[in-house]
Motif scaffolding. Sequence first.
Motif, PDB file in Angstrom:
ATOM      1  N   VAL A 118       0.955  -1.413   0.109  1.00  0.00           N
ATOM      2  CA  VAL A 118      -0.025  -0.133   0.048  1.00  0.00           C
ATOM      3  C   VAL A 118       0.925   1.225  -0.134  1.00  0.00           C
ATOM      4  O   VAL A 118       1.979   1.311   0.690  1.00  0.00           O
ATOM      5  N   THR A 119       0.379   2.244  -0.839  1.00  0.00           N
ATOM      6  CA  THR A 119       1.063   3.566  -0.824  1.00  0.00           C
ATOM      7  C   THR A 119       0.326   4.467   0.154  1.00  0.00           C
ATOM      8  O   THR A 119      -0.886   4.555   0.030  1.00  0.00           O
ATOM      9  N   PHE A 120       1.097   5.001   1.207  1.00  0.00           N
ATOM     10  CA  PHE A 120       0.426   6.124   1.875  1.00  0.00           C
ATOM     11  C   PHE A 120       0.946   7.311   1.439  1.00  0.00           C
ATOM     12  O   PHE A 120       2.127   7.682   1.163  1.00  0.00           O
ATOM     13  N   VAL A 121       0.223   8.325   1.171  1.00  0.00           N
ATOM     14  CA  VAL A 121       0.460   9.395   0.458  1.00  0.00           C
ATOM     15  C   VAL A 121       0.382  10.626   1.584  1.00  0.00           C
ATOM     16  O   VAL A 121      -0.748  10.960   2.112  1.00  0.00           O
ATOM     17  N   SER A 122       1.505  11.224   1.867  1.00  0.00           N
ATOM     18  CA  SER A 122       1.468  12.245   2.919  1.00  0.00           C
ATOM     19  C   SER A 122       1.149  13.849   2.461  1.00  0.00           C
ATOM     20  O   SER A 122       1.487  14.348   1.390  1.00  0.00           O
ATOM     21  N   ILE A 123      -0.177  14.425   3.300  1.00  0.00           N
ATOM     22  CA  ILE A 123      -0.447  15.766   2.980  1.00  0.00           C
ATOM     23  C   ILE A 123       0.692  16.638   3.140  1.00  0.00           C
ATOM     24  O   ILE A 123       0.633  17.530   2.303  1.00  0.00           O
ATOM     25  N   ILE A 124       1.301  16.649   4.126  1.00  0.00           N
ATOM     26  CA  ILE A 124       2.493  17.345   4.390  1.00  0.00           C
ATOM     27  C   ILE A 124       3.502  17.601   3.289  1.00  0.00           C
ATOM     28  O   ILE A 124       3.808  18.515   2.768  1.00  0.00           O
ATOM     29  N   GLU A 125       3.916  16.393   2.899  1.00  0.00           N
ATOM     30  CA  GLU A 125       4.995  16.313   1.790  1.00  0.00           C
ATOM     31  C   GLU A 125       4.376  16.673   0.689  1.00  0.00           C
ATOM     32  O   GLU A 125       5.223  17.483  -0.093  1.00  0.00           O
ATOM     33  N   SER A 126       2.973  16.269   0.196  1.00  0.00           N
ATOM     34  CA  SER A 126       2.599  16.774  -1.083  1.00  0.00           C
ATOM     35  C   SER A 126       2.386  18.544  -0.926  1.00  0.00           C
ATOM     36  O   SER A 126       2.857  18.954  -2.079  1.00  0.00           O
ATOM     37  N   ALA A 127       2.043  19.069  -0.013  1.00  0.00           N
ATOM     38  CA  ALA A 127       1.627  20.375  -0.164  1.00  0.00           C
ATOM     39  C   ALA A 127       3.078  21.284  -0.075  1.00  0.00           C
ATOM     40  O   ALA A 127       3.284  21.908  -0.957  1.00  0.00           O
ATOM     41  N   VAL A 128       4.160  20.792   0.671  1.00  0.00           N
ATOM     42  CA  VAL A 128       5.317  21.538   0.589  1.00  0.00           C
ATOM     43  C   VAL A 128       6.396  21.204  -0.675  1.00  0.00           C
ATOM     44  O   VAL A 128       6.707  22.343  -1.111  1.00  0.00           O
ATOM     45  N   LYS A 129       6.066  20.278  -1.327  1.00  0.00           N
ATOM     46  CA  LYS A 129       6.529  20.030  -2.610  1.00  0.00           C
ATOM     47  C   LYS A 129       5.950  20.986  -3.559  1.00  0.00           C
ATOM     48  O   LYS A 129       6.646  21.282  -4.573  1.00  0.00           O
ATOM     49  N   HIS A 130       4.434  20.839  -3.572  1.00  0.00           N
ATOM     50  CA  HIS A 130       3.723  21.740  -4.496  1.00  0.00           C
ATOM     51  C   HIS A 130       4.113  23.322  -4.165  1.00  0.00           C
ATOM     52  O   HIS A 130       4.480  24.137  -5.115  1.00  0.00           O
ATOM     53  N   VAL A 131       4.410  24.023  -2.913  1.00  0.00           N
ATOM     54  CA  VAL A 131       4.845  25.226  -2.675  1.00  0.00           C
ATOM     55  C   VAL A 131       6.190  25.578  -3.185  1.00  0.00           C
ATOM     56  O   VAL A 131       6.588  26.284  -3.764  1.00  0.00           O
ATOM     57  N   SER A 132       7.158  24.443  -2.995  1.00  0.00           N
ATOM     58  CA  SER A 132       8.321  24.535  -3.409  1.00  0.00           C
ATOM     59  C   SER A 132       8.507  24.797  -5.205  1.00  0.00           C
ATOM     60  O   SER A 132       9.231  25.533  -5.584  1.00  0.00           O
ATOM     61  N   SER A 133       7.457  24.166  -5.802  1.00  0.00           N
ATOM     62  CA  SER A 133       7.250  24.282  -7.183  1.00  0.00           C
ATOM     63  C   SER A 133       7.153  25.513  -7.644  1.00  0.00           C
ATOM     64  O   SER A 133       7.393  25.980  -8.641  1.00  0.00           O
ATOM     65  N   MET A 134       6.118  26.061  -6.931  1.00  0.00           N
ATOM     66  CA  MET A 134       5.552  27.452  -7.024  1.00  0.00           C
ATOM     67  C   MET A 134       6.756  28.656  -6.743  1.00  0.00           C
ATOM     68  O   MET A 134       6.600  29.483  -7.248  1.00  0.00           O
ATOM     69  N   CYS A 135       7.490  28.408  -5.739  1.00  0.00           N
ATOM     70  CA  CYS A 135       8.166  29.332  -5.218  1.00  0.00           C
ATOM     71  C   CYS A 135       9.840  28.800  -5.385  1.00  0.00           C
ATOM     72  O   CYS A 135      10.556  28.385  -4.193  1.00  0.00           O
ATOM     73  N   PRO A 136      10.307  28.508  -6.571  1.00  0.00           N
ATOM     74  CA  PRO A 136      11.696  27.697  -6.764  1.00  0.00           C
ATOM     75  C   PRO A 136      12.895  28.739  -6.146  1.00  0.00           C
ATOM     76  O   PRO A 136      13.785  28.061  -5.836  1.00  0.00           O
ATOM     77  N   ASN A 137      12.843  29.665  -6.060  1.00  0.00           N
ATOM     78  CA  ASN A 137      13.691  30.634  -5.545  1.00  0.00           C
ATOM     79  C   ASN A 137      13.653  30.786  -4.035  1.00  0.00           C
ATOM     80  O   ASN A 137      14.212  31.683  -3.525  1.00  0.00           O
ATOM     81  N   GLY A 138      12.830  30.361  -3.271  1.00  0.00           N
ATOM     82  CA  GLY A 138      12.570  30.539  -1.948  1.00  0.00           C
ATOM     83  C   GLY A 138      11.226  31.501  -1.827  1.00  0.00           C
ATOM     84  O   GLY A 138      10.803  32.055  -2.811  1.00  0.00           O
ATOM     85  N   GLY A 139      10.977  31.920  -0.474  1.00  0.00           N
ATOM     86  CA  GLY A 139       9.842  32.656  -0.406  1.00  0.00           C
ATOM     87  C   GLY A 139       9.517  32.578   1.073  1.00  0.00           C
ATOM     88  O   GLY A 139       9.521  31.704   1.662  1.00  0.00           O
ATOM     89  N   ARG A 140       8.540  33.659   1.627  1.00  0.00           N
ATOM     90  CA  ARG A 140       7.910  33.493   2.623  1.00  0.00           C
ATOM     91  C   ARG A 140       6.464  32.920   2.583  1.00  0.00           C
ATOM     92  O   ARG A 140       5.819  33.502   1.737  1.00  0.00           O
ATOM     93  N   ILE A 141       6.374  31.991   3.280  1.00  0.00           N
ATOM     94  CA  ILE A 141       5.075  31.108   3.116  1.00  0.00           C
ATOM     95  C   ILE A 141       4.273  31.329   4.330  1.00  0.00           C
ATOM     96  O   ILE A 141       4.462  30.847   5.489  1.00  0.00           O
ATOM     97  N   GLY A 142       3.064  31.955   4.386  1.00  0.00           N
ATOM     98  CA  GLY A 142       2.115  32.198   5.458  1.00  0.00           C
ATOM     99  C   GLY A 142       1.489  30.899   5.502  1.00  0.00           C
ATOM    100  O   GLY A 142       0.747  30.310   4.773  1.00  0.00           O
ATOM    101  N   LEU A 143       1.563  30.449   6.882  1.00  0.00           N
ATOM    102  CA  LEU A 143       0.874  29.077   7.098  1.00  0.00           C
ATOM    103  C   LEU A 143      -0.278  29.570   8.191  1.00  0.00           C
ATOM    104  O   LEU A 143      -0.268  30.031   9.281  1.00  0.00           O
ATOM    105  N   MET A 144      -1.497  28.645   7.952  1.00  0.00           N
ATOM    106  CA  MET A 144      -2.447  28.696   8.596  1.00  0.00           C
ATOM    107  C   MET A 144      -3.069  27.320   9.097  1.00  0.00           C
ATOM    108  O   MET A 144      -3.108  26.267   8.214  1.00  0.00           O
ATOM    109  N   GLY A 145      -3.261  27.162  10.157  1.00  0.00           N
ATOM    110  CA  GLY A 145      -3.484  25.700  10.736  1.00  0.00           C
ATOM    111  C   GLY A 145      -3.908  25.741  12.239  1.00  0.00           C
ATOM    112  O   GLY A 145      -4.052  26.779  12.933  1.00  0.00           O
ATOM    113  N   THR A 146      -4.267  24.539  12.828  1.00  0.00           N
ATOM    114  CA  THR A 146      -4.597  24.317  14.085  1.00  0.00           C
ATOM    115  C   THR A 146      -3.329  24.791  15.086  1.00  0.00           C
ATOM    116  O   THR A 146      -2.197  24.772  14.743  1.00  0.00           O
ATOM    117  N   VAL A 147      -3.667  24.968  16.309  1.00  0.00           N
ATOM    118  CA  VAL A 147      -2.642  25.463  17.293  1.00  0.00           C
ATOM    119  C   VAL A 147      -1.745  24.191  17.515  1.00  0.00           C
ATOM    120  O   VAL A 147      -0.554  24.365  17.468  1.00  0.00           O
TER     121      VAL A 147
END
Length: 265
Positions: A118-147
């Motif tokens: 079985v393959t487990f797909v991590s939401i954390i790894e998936s989201a960060v990989k996607h953000v990295s592709s959007m900001c290949p030169n780095g950047g400030r990423i606003g993060l909203m989530g539970t405490v």
Amino acid sequence: MIQRVAHHEMIPLPIGIVGGLGPYAGYDLLRKIFRWTEASTDQEHLPIMLHSFPGWIPERPAYLLGQKKENPGEDIGDIMVQLARNGARVIGMPCNTAHSPRILDVALERLRETGLDVTFVSIIESAVKHVSSMCPNGGRIGLMGTVATLQTRLYQDALEKAGLEPVLPDDEDCALVQRAISDPEFGVKAFSDPVSPKARQILLDTARRLVEKKQVSAILLGCTEIPVAVTESVLWDTPVVDATSVLARELIRASCPERLKNNMN
């Protein structure tokens, strides 16, 4: 943490969704899998199982914050095992907080004990990989989530490892975001369809302050309840990343990449 499986081209692997965390987050993931699937007939859609047993799973934030002793990973793992034994070969879990290693490692150990491939797909790894592709030169990423998600640094550590700078709302805003998610009088968990105007406004105000005061390059919605209320992909000319939508696309890619829509709009 992630087992990879090979599959024959164009034979989709059944997807399993660990629902109930909360229930509308599971439904939202299912809906987004449908949205991003390239299909013109019923038969071209992917095989999906949604197991939503919210009463089985103890509160995740309460465990992580030391308020309760029962580890939700035990019951989450049991649901993963059910999905796997019913044929799921790709599993996703639309709850960022439950991706804390203290919970997820226990659940995945239960899954590994089945011996099923079985393959487990991590939401954390998936989201960060996607953000990295959007900001290949780095950047400030606003993060909203539970405490609990913020305190356990699930996203902060992953973003920093990817060369990105996580930017959190002020403490007062973090507390308000938590209320927008879980307050029994107006929070998204209590009022999901429709979302209460008060919860949506709190989330939008927090996002606006991240853009205007903290000059973020993108906003990452790091709680699967937040995209139920905030559906925009751009706010104040700033991209908004919905981790649930990214997970949906990665589950399709793991199941049958040929069925993944190329257009993200």
